[in-house]
Motif scaffolding. Structure first.
Motif, PDB file in Angstrom:
ATOM      1  N   ALA A  48       0.828  -1.205   0.000  1.00 42.95           N
ATOM      2  CA  ALA A  48       0.000   0.000   0.000  1.00 42.95           C
ATOM      3  C   ALA A  48       0.863   1.255   0.000  1.00 42.95           C
ATOM      4  N   ALA A  49       1.948   1.255   0.754  1.00 44.44           N
ATOM      5  CA  ALA A  49       2.828   2.418   0.801  1.00 44.44           C
ATOM      6  C   ALA A  49       3.498   2.657  -0.540  1.00 44.44           C
ATOM      7  N   VAL A  50       3.972   1.607  -1.183  1.00 48.59           N
ATOM      8  CA  VAL A  50       4.631   1.775  -2.477  1.00 48.59           C
ATOM      9  C   VAL A  50       3.626   2.190  -3.547  1.00 48.59           C
ATOM     10  N   LEU A  51       2.425   1.652  -3.499  1.00 46.29           N
ATOM     11  CA  LEU A  51       1.405   2.056  -4.469  1.00 46.29           C
ATOM     12  C   LEU A  51       0.994   3.503  -4.278  1.00 46.29           C
ATOM     13  N   LEU A  52       0.907   3.948  -3.034  1.00 50.03           N
ATOM     14  CA  LEU A  52       0.614   5.354  -2.774  1.00 50.03           C
ATOM     15  C   LEU A  52       1.744   6.244  -3.285  1.00 50.03           C
ATOM     16  N   ALA A  53       2.973   5.787  -3.139  1.00 49.65           N
ATOM     17  CA  ALA A  53       4.118   6.537  -3.667  1.00 49.65           C
ATOM     18  C   ALA A  53       4.035   6.648  -5.188  1.00 49.65           C
ATOM     19  N   ILE A  54       3.610   5.582  -5.846  1.00 48.34           N
ATOM     20  CA  ILE A  54       3.464   5.609  -7.302  1.00 48.34           C
ATOM     21  C   ILE A  54       2.393   6.604  -7.713  1.00 48.34           C
ATOM     22  N   VAL A  55       1.279   6.609  -6.999  1.00 50.27           N
ATOM     23  CA  VAL A  55       0.198   7.545  -7.323  1.00 50.27           C
ATOM     24  C   VAL A  55       0.651   8.990  -7.097  1.00 50.27           C
ATOM     25  N   LEU A  56       1.404   9.229  -6.037  1.00 49.65           N
ATOM     26  CA  LEU A  56       1.910  10.590  -5.800  1.00 49.65           C
ATOM     27  C   LEU A  56       2.907  11.016  -6.872  1.00 49.65           C
ATOM     28  N   ARG A  57       3.682  10.091  -7.371  1.00 47.42           N
ATOM     29  CA  ARG A  57       4.705  10.412  -8.365  1.00 47.42           C
ATOM     30  C   ARG A  57       4.104  10.600  -9.750  1.00 47.42           C
TER      31      ARG A  57
END
Length: 115
Positions: A48-57
Motif C-alpha cells: 500500500a505504501a509503495v502504491l501510494l508513492a506511485i500515485v503521488l509520483r
C-alpha cells in the motif's frame, strides 16, 4: 525537490522497512501461524505504501485505477491465502498447539468427527 518527492521517498522507505520486517519475521518466528502473520500484515501495508508513492509520483487516472485494482486484489486474496495455509498447517500437525489461546478449529473438527 518538493514536498511530493519527499513524501514519495518516505513512503518507499516505509515500504522497504515493512518488507524487511516481514522477511525477518518469516525467518525468526517459531511456528507457522506467527510466520503467516509476519508474512501478510507488513507485506500488505508495504505494498500500500509503495502504491501510494506511485500515485503521488504519477498522478494520472490510468495509474490510479491500476493501483486500486492491484490493492483490491491483494486485499481479497492475501487473507484467504493465509487462512488456507493456516488450516492446512493445522491439519498436517505443523502448528504448535501448546501456544494456542483457544483452539476453535480443533473443537469443530472433533464435533464433526463424532457425527
Amino acid at each position: 525537490m518538493n514536498a511530493a518527492d519527499v513524501a514519495v521517498g518516505l513512503l518507499v522507505l516505509v515500504s522497504a522497512f515493512l518488507s524487511m520486517a516481514a522477511g525477518i519475521g518469516i525467518v525468526r518466528f517459531p511456528d507457522v501461524l506467527t510466520r503467516l502473520h509476519a508474512a501478510t500484515k507488513p507485506q500488505v501495508f508495504g505494498l500500500a505504501a509503495v502504491l501510494l508513492a506511485i500515485v503521488l509520483r504519477v498522478p494520472t487516472w490510468g495509474v490510479l485505477t491500476t493501483v486500486i485494482l492491484i490493492m483490491t486484489f491483494q486485499l481479497l486474496t492475501q487473507p484467504m491465502t493465509a487462512h488456507m495455509l493456516g488450516r492446512s498447517a493445522y491439519r498436517t500437525d505443523h502448528v504448535r498447539r501448546d501456544v494456542l489461546i483457544e483452539d476453535e478449529l480443533g473443537r469443530d473438527i472433533e464435533e464433526h468427527a463424532k457425527d
